[in-house]
Design a protein around this motif. Structure first.
Motif: not given
Length: 218
Positions: A17-42
């Motif tokens: 996600e970092k290499r394809n810059r997908i994470s940059e688009i995602v964190v523009s909508s939600i916080s990085a902490g929530r994104f990380l927490t959601g990924k780990i919980l999933g």
């Protein structure tokens, strides 16, 4: 096996996600902490589901009339509810602890080679309890078993081995659980800050001092 398999999956996912810059688009909508927490919980939910599927399959096979299971074997498989709860706690907390570290390393990696070499560092504390498996099982109340049970990075594997071998004093179980949970909170908090800066960093692999600066800056 689950920690290594799903932890490495989280690291690769974060790095892609970092290499394809997908994470940059995602964190523009939600916080990085929530994104990380959601990924780990999933991913954690997927791991727990896999364990449940394995358990259902095992008990279904054991219940087939064509494969009778001796009563002595069934007695060995019975687990005290308190011990079962402790085993589940150490598995879940240990999994989320390592998942957070794998995610942080994935965000800090600048190349696929970096990701592979850095994930090897996390395999070391997982392997250590396995190297002392014979000692822990044969002497679950010994000094080696007690020390490995208090180290949060080895206790998720060591304590279940002790619980499966012999009764463990409740005080040691509670102490090990509290230390492990406190380390989970610390690592998750730090990983969230490292993740916030790491996914936007494309320079060379950061040193330990750089990771410390990330935590302080974020």
């Amino acid at each position: 096996i689950l920690v290594v398999m799903y932890g490495a999956s989280i690291l690769r996912s974060v790095f892609e996600e970092k290499r394809n810059r997908i994470s940059e688009i995602v964190v523009s909508s939600i916080s990085a902490g929530r994104f990380l927490t959601g990924k780990i919980l999933g991913v954690g939910a997927a791991a727990v589901l896999q364990v449940v599927i394995w358990a259902v399959i095992v008990f279904a096979i054991m219940g087939l009339p064509i494969l009778p299971v001796p009563s002595d074997t069934l007695a060995l498989l019975s687990v005290d509810p308190g011990v079962a709860a402790a085993l589940l706690f150490f598995f879940l907390v240990g999994f989320f602890l390592y998942a957070s570290m794998f995610a942080a390393l994935g965000a800090a990696s600048s190349s696929e080679q970096d990701a592979q070499s850095m994930q090897g560092l996390l395999f070391v504390p997982i392997i250590v309890p396995l190297l002392f498996m014979g000692t822990v099982i044969n002497d679950p109340a010994g000094r080696t078993a007690q020390v490995l049970s208090l180290i949060p990075f080895t206790s998720p594997i060591t304590m279940p081995m002790r619980l499966a071998s012999a009764p463990v004093p409740a005080g040691e179980i509670v102490t090990s659980a509290l230390v492990l949970f406190a380390m989970l909170l610390l690592v998750t908090w730090s990983a969230g800050k490292m993740y916030r800066i790491g996914i936007l960093s494309t320079r060379k692999r950061p040193a330990l001092v750089d990771l410390y600066r990330w935590v302080r800056t974020a």
